[in-house]
Each structure stands twice: as C-alpha cells, then as structure tokens.
Design an enzyme around this catalytic site. Structure first.
Site, PDB file in Angstrom:
ATOM      1  N   CYS A   1       0.963  -1.319   0.011  1.00 15.61           N
ATOM      2  CA  CYS A   1       0.003   0.108   0.160  1.00 15.61           C
ATOM      3  C   CYS A   1       1.023   1.509   0.089  1.00 15.61           C
ATOM      4  O   CYS A   1       0.540   2.349   0.666  1.00 15.61           O
ATOM      5  CB  CYS A   1      -0.943  -0.051   1.266  1.00 15.61           C
ATOM      6  N   GLY A   2       1.928   1.178  -0.715  1.00 17.37           N
ATOM      7  CA  GLY A   2       2.785   2.399  -1.089  1.00 17.37           C
ATOM      8  C   GLY A   2       3.467   2.966   0.387  1.00 17.37           C
ATOM      9  O   GLY A   2       3.766   1.866   1.047  1.00 17.37           O
TER      10      GLY A   2
END
Lengths: 288, 147
Positions: free
Chosen positions: A91-92
């Site tokens: 998720c980055g």
C-alpha cells in the site's frame, strides 16, 4: 544474437503483462473496499467527532476536571504510543510513513516507551528493533468493533491511572481525500485544556451526578475509546485509499514498461529482418 | 403547548434520535429523571435502562404518546440542548426477543454453572443480564406501562 534478444524481450513482455493484470485486479479490489470503508468512516466520523467534541467541550468548560487527567500536573516520563498501521503490505508509503513518524517520536523520548500496536506491520517493525510491545490488535482493522477498542483501551487507562504511564499518544493516518492522507499524532492523555475564546466559559453551574469524579472517570476513558475507534476506522479507509493509489501507479508503470518493451521488440525484429535481407542481397550479389 | 428542547441520542455507529422533544425520561445512576426545556445544566451518567421520549406535538395526555427505547448506559449532557450518548440503543419495536432471551439464558447459565469466576467476568455477565431485562421490558412497552 538478434533472435535471442527478441525472445528475451518477449519473455519480459509476458511477465510484465501478467504483473499488470494482477495489479489492475488488486486496484479494482481495493477500490471496492475503499468505497465500503469510506461509507463506514463517513457514517461514524460525524457521530464520533460530535461525541468527542461534546466531551472536549465539557472538559474545556468545566473547572472541575480531576487534576490527574490534566496536563502539567505530573512529569511526563513514560509515554504510551498507540500506533495504527495496516496488516497487509502493498500500500505504498502508508505503513512506512506511520512508522517513520512513530519512530521519530519515540526517539525524542529518553524513557522506554510502552507500545500498543494496532496492525501487524507496526508490531513487526518495532518488535524487530527490540521494543516491547505491550499489547496488540492484529485482526484486519476494517472489521474492528467498538467493543474491541474498549477491551483494548481499558488496560491503557488503568496504566495511566496507576501512574505506570504518564502520557498516551495516538499515531494514525488521517483521511483527507482519496488521494491524500496525512500522518497525525494526537495526545489523548493528559488532557490539554485549551481555553478557546470561541467556547464560552460556562458561567452556569453544572450538576454532576453521581459526582464530579464519577462523571469524569466515565467520560475520560470513553473519550479515549472513541478516539481510538475513530482512528482505526479512519486508518482502514486510508489503507485502502493508499493501496488503490499504489496499485494504480503500479499498473501505469507496467503499461509504460510494456510500451517501451514492445518498441524494443519491434526494433529488434526489424533489425533481424534487415540483417536477413542484407545477407540475402549479399548472397545474390556474390552469385553474379 | 409546552416548550420544547432539542434532543440528540447518539451511539458510536449512528445518530439514534434527533429532534425536538417535550420531555425525555432517563434512568440516571441515582434514579429516573425527566429532562425538559430549561433544565439546569447537568452532566449525568445513565444506567442500563429505559429511555422515554415524548416528541414535540405528540402529547395527547396518555402513555401511548411516549416512545420507549432500551439504552445500554451512557451519559446525558444537558445544556441549551440535550445530548445523550449511549453505547447502544434500540427502539422497542426493533428488539429481537429470541436473541434477548437466548443471551439472557446464556449469561445466567454461565453464572450458575461455572465455579471459578473472575470478578470482571461476573460483572460482564451481570451487565448482560441487566441489558436483557431492560430489552425485555422495553419490548413489552416499558416497565412503567406493564405495571
């Protein structure tokens, strides 16, 4: 030579295409989850903020708050950090942003911190670095219930009341929009009374029942529970938003890569053809 | 026409009730108390019990004008408007009697059969029973009406 590089490129195109399929599917999944999480978040956000605000107003407007909940009445030694991260990766910068902020806060402190980890990522990180994790909550945050936050916050309050910890800080990601999230850290306890000029100090007498202490002994934990619950719900929404963004970027990058790879492929193919033609032409020239 | 006051009943998941009321009766830890417009400012804790709401303009002078809900503890904040916060609230018509009875039976069973009890667990079971009894009363229109 030319044929082997063509094969290489072809193989790479194939693998990038399948990665692109996966990231695209994950993007769609997290977009769906984000929608759901956002609905819960928006529904609960208003209420919880309203409640938190009501409680804060009671605190601010009353001079009867028991002293031990107020800032400045005891030296802050041990701080309890409640760190809200996610349980899944991909998720980055979502988790690393939180962890960075948490670590910065923790390092500023001389005393040994008490860490309450919500979500596996934060727990793993701090466990690996030798911090003690006091308690954790590891189930997916979007399914957390209010009751569970209550179970979680009770020991924190008890520790605060018994003096084992002197400060409770909540570090979580706050949702600004689907494209923007921000790491926030909020000091839950002790309570900082801000004499906001907008909130009129109440001149009227307020009746407390059964007694001032009882009311505040109920309200303060409630406030903490409420803030933790809302932070977890908010952070779950952010996680999905961050993952959607990350997956979207990954898909875009994969497409870009595919474009340039197919360009290389065409070039390699063209040069192979050109080579062959040259060979044929050279051969027929030699026949003459 | 008596004066009315704005009432909000809030739970963590939703706004349970929002509107103008003539009177709301709640069980505080010290006993039943009615709140009307112009009540002195107060902040009181609520017991697990019934909440009676008389909405503005609904008063005909008999008991059926009141709406009854079960609330699971909380607090009431009385200022110029009344805010009631509770962990859970249910209207009498939404109560699932079967679930209530099974929950009550479960808690009672647990209390009577097991021998070694953690005081926290006992308190929890007692709260569960109190909630069930409140719900049962509310489902039947409230303890007051039953009498």
């Amino acid at each position: 030579m030319a044929t082997s590089s063509m094969q290489d490129i072809k193989r790479r195109i194939k693998s990038v295409t399948s990665t692109e399929h996966i990231t695209n599917a994950m993007k769609l999944v997290s977009a769906g989850k984000l929608r759901k999480a956002k609905a819960t978040f928006e529904k609960s956000h208003e209420n919880i903020h309203f409640i938190a605000h009501t409680i804060a107003e009671i605190f601010n407007s009353s001079s009867d708050v028991p002293q031990h909940y107020l800032a400045g009445n005891r030296e802050i030694k041990t701080t309890c950090y409640i760190i809200v991260t996610s349980c899944k990766g991909l998720c980055g910068g979502f988790n690393s942003n939180i962890i960075k902020e948490a670590e910065r806060e923790i390092l500023e402190d001389w005393e040994k911190p008490v860490i309450v980890a919500i979500g596996t990522k934060g727990k793993e990180y701090f466990e690996k670095r030798g911090y003690d994790i006091y308690s954790d909550y590891l189930a997916p945050p979007e399914s957390i219930s209010f009751l569970e936050t209550r179970e979680m916050s009770r020991p924190i309050i008890e520790m605060y009341n018994s003096g084992e910890i002197d400060e409770v800080v909540l570090i979580y990601t706050s949702f600004i929009s689907s494209l923007e999230q921000e790491v926030k850290n909020v000091t839950l306890l002790p309570f900082e009374i801000e004499h906001d000029p907008e909130i009129m100090r109440l001149e009227k007498m307020v009746e407390y029942e059964p007694s001032v202490e009882d009311v505040f002994n109920y309200l303060v934990p409630k406030y903490v529970e409420m803030m933790i619950y809302s932070a977890v719900v908010e952070s779950a929404t952010c996680e999905h938003a961050a993952r959607r963004m990350a997956m979207e970027n990954a898909t875009d990058n994969a497409r870009e890569m595919l474009d340039s790879l197919s360009l290389y492929y065409n070039r390699a193919r063209q040069s192979a053809i050109t080579d062959e033609i040259i060979e044929i032409v050279a051969g027929s020239e030699a026949q003459k | 026409m008596s004066r009315t006051v704005k009432l909000e009943v809030i739970t963590p998941s939703k706004v349970f009730f929002r509107g103008r009321v003539e009177m709301v009766i709640a069980r505080t830890l010290e006993g039943d108390e009615g709140f009307m417009a112009g009540h002195s400012w107060a902040c009181k804790l609520l017991d697990i019990n019934e909440l009676w709401i008389l909405e503005a303009g609904k008063s005909q002078g008999n008991e059926d004008d009141w709406r009854v809900a079960a609330v699971a503890g909380g607090f009431v904040d009385v200022k110029d408007s009344i805010v009631i916060y509770t962990d859970a609230a249910e209207w009498s018509e939404d109560i699932d009697m079967e679930r209530v009875l099974s929950e009550k039976a479960k808690a009672e069973d647990w209390l009577t059969t097991e021998t070694e009890h953690d005081p926290n667990e006992i308190a929890k079971a007692k709260i569960a029973i109190a909630k069930s009894i409140t719900r049962m009363n509310v489902a039947e229109g409230g303890a007051r009406r039953k009498r």
